[in-house]
Design an enzyme around this catalytic site. Structure first.
Site, PDB file in Angstrom:
ATOM      1  CE  LYS A 181      -3.675   2.147   2.626  1.00 21.19           C
ATOM      2  NZ  LYS A 181      -4.562   2.025   3.773  1.00 21.19           N
ATOM      3  CE  LYS A 233      -6.206   1.665  -0.384  1.00 23.47           C
ATOM      4  NZ  LYS A 233      -6.757   1.607   0.917  1.00 23.47           N
TER       5      LYS A 233
HETATM    6  C1  PBG Z   1      -7.069   2.931   5.660  1.00 22.09           C
HETATM    7  C2  PBG Z   1      -7.563   2.927   4.260  1.00 22.09           C
HETATM    8  C3  PBG Z   1      -7.460   3.950   3.310  1.00 22.09           C
HETATM    9  C4  PBG Z   1      -8.099   3.481   2.163  1.00 22.09           C
HETATM   10  C5  PBG Z   1      -8.583   2.217   2.436  1.00 22.09           C
HETATM   11  N1  PBG Z   1      -8.220   1.885   3.734  1.00 22.09           N
HETATM   12  C6  PBG Z   1      -6.921   5.318   3.425  1.00 22.09           C
HETATM   13  C7  PBG Z   1      -5.509   5.590   3.708  1.00 22.09           C
HETATM   14  O1  PBG Z   1      -4.665   4.710   3.796  1.00 22.09           O
HETATM   15  O2  PBG Z   1      -5.226   6.759   3.873  1.00 22.09           O
HETATM   16  C8  PBG Z   1      -8.225   4.250   0.887  1.00 22.09           C
HETATM   17  C9  PBG Z   1      -9.263   3.757  -0.072  1.00 22.09           C
HETATM   18  C10 PBG Z   1      -9.551   4.703  -1.163  1.00 22.09           C
HETATM   19  O3  PBG Z   1      -8.875   5.735  -1.326  1.00 22.09           O
HETATM   20  O4  PBG Z   1     -10.498   4.428  -1.919  1.00 22.09           O
HETATM   21  N2  PBG Z   1      -8.040   2.404   6.530  1.00 22.09           N
END
Ligand code: PBG
Length: 308
Positions: A181, A233
């Protein structure tokens, strides 16, 4: 003939719909930067979930938006916290008709907006956070989640949650690990979607956009800790990473077509600059072509209807 020789399939069962549920909401609240996506009430969540499953989606990923937050994200572990309550509603409604997934992360629940608890210096305390994730994961399994999605990028999170689940008798609850991520600007609209309190950034725990090798190492670690599936992601700016992951991963690979990717297409389509439906199908097809077995996308239910 094109249909006959098409290399890439895009089926409703490969799509997972992320959904937001807000504590205390009496009507669905629009999210300005994600036109068409809402913070649901418990009731509207239930209805939309049933519709999505009818449309054929493969799973639902649920995010909670609490009314009150604190430093340790108590709402995440509380069985009466909004996410756990919503999971219970959905499991009662849907049984095993879909794969019910829960976001296992603290950022929606903390008053500082970080994905973990903080140490005395205000930095995220990795190991103290693991204890909270373990408790949160068990609460979500008890509320009815089939699959947990640890998205906080703490080192050791998959192993800690797996061990806690097994100890609590939840051997069958699976883990979809957000392995790679990236610290991405494309999460912008999501922060609005969950009323995020974050100031600053997540660069001490999310990956540098320039690093691909690191993603493969994260996947290997998560698989060794017991991940049943791994995730890359965001999706679109990281299709090369997704391809590399798909080539080596021994478990299914998911990609998250995130909020900023959604917002870009919706904004352009609203201006008449893009053909909305063609663009969405092309985006989802490209993510499949790059190697995703499944795609989390805010278009899941709508696209499923076109694909059927
Ligand atoms: C953290 C989380 C995020 C997203 C999913 N889970 C945000 C982040 O890491 O700041 C982002 C999903 C999206 O942007 O559609 N719980």
């Amino acid at each position: 003939m094109r249909r006959l020789v098409s290399e890439t399939t895009l089926r409703p069962r490969q799509l997972i719909l992320p959904m937001f549920v807000a504590e205390g909401a009496t009507q669905p609240r629009p999210i300005a930067s994600m036109p068409g996506v809402v913070q649901h009430t418990r009731e509207s969540l239930r209805k939309a979930a049933v519709d999505a499953v009818r449309a054929g989606v493969g799973g639902l990923m649920i995010f909670g938006v609490p009314q009150t937050r604190d430093a340790v994200g108590s709402g995440a572990t509380d069985e009466n916290g909004i996410l756990n309550v919503a999971l219970r509603d959905l499991r009662a409604e849907l049984g095993d008709d879909t794969v019910l997934m829960a976001d296992t992360c603290l950022d929606e629940f903390t008053d500082h907006g970080h994905c973990g608890v903080l140490d005395a210096d205000g930095g995220v305390d990795n190991d103290a956070t693991l204890k909270v994730y373990a408790e949160m994961g068990v609460a979500q399994a008890e509320a009815g989640a089939h699959m947990l999605g640890p998205s906080g990028m703490m080192d050791g999170q998959v192993g800690a949650i797996r061990e806690a689940l097994d100890d609590a008798g939840h051997q069958d609850t699976a883990i979809l690990a957000y392995s790679a991520k990236y610290a991405s600007a494309f999460y912008g609209p999501f922060r609005e979607a969950v009323d995020s309190q974050l100031k600053g950034d997540r660069k001490t725990y999310q990956q540098d956009p320039g690093n691909a090798r690191e993603a493969l190492r994260e996947i290997e670690l998560d698989v060794n800790e017991g991940a049943d599936a791994v995730m890359i992601k965001p999706a679109l700016a990281y299709l090369d990473v997704l391809r590399a992951a798909a080539e080596v991963s021994p478990v299914p690979v998911a990609a998250y077509n995130i909020s900023g990717e959604y917002a870009m297409v919706e904004a352009a389509a609203a201006n008449g600059w893009l053909d909305r439906e063609r663009t969405i199908v092309e985006v989802l097809t490209s993510i499949r072509r790059a190697g995703a077995d499944m795609i989390l996308t805010y278009w899941a239910a709508e696209a499923a209807a076109w694909l059927d």
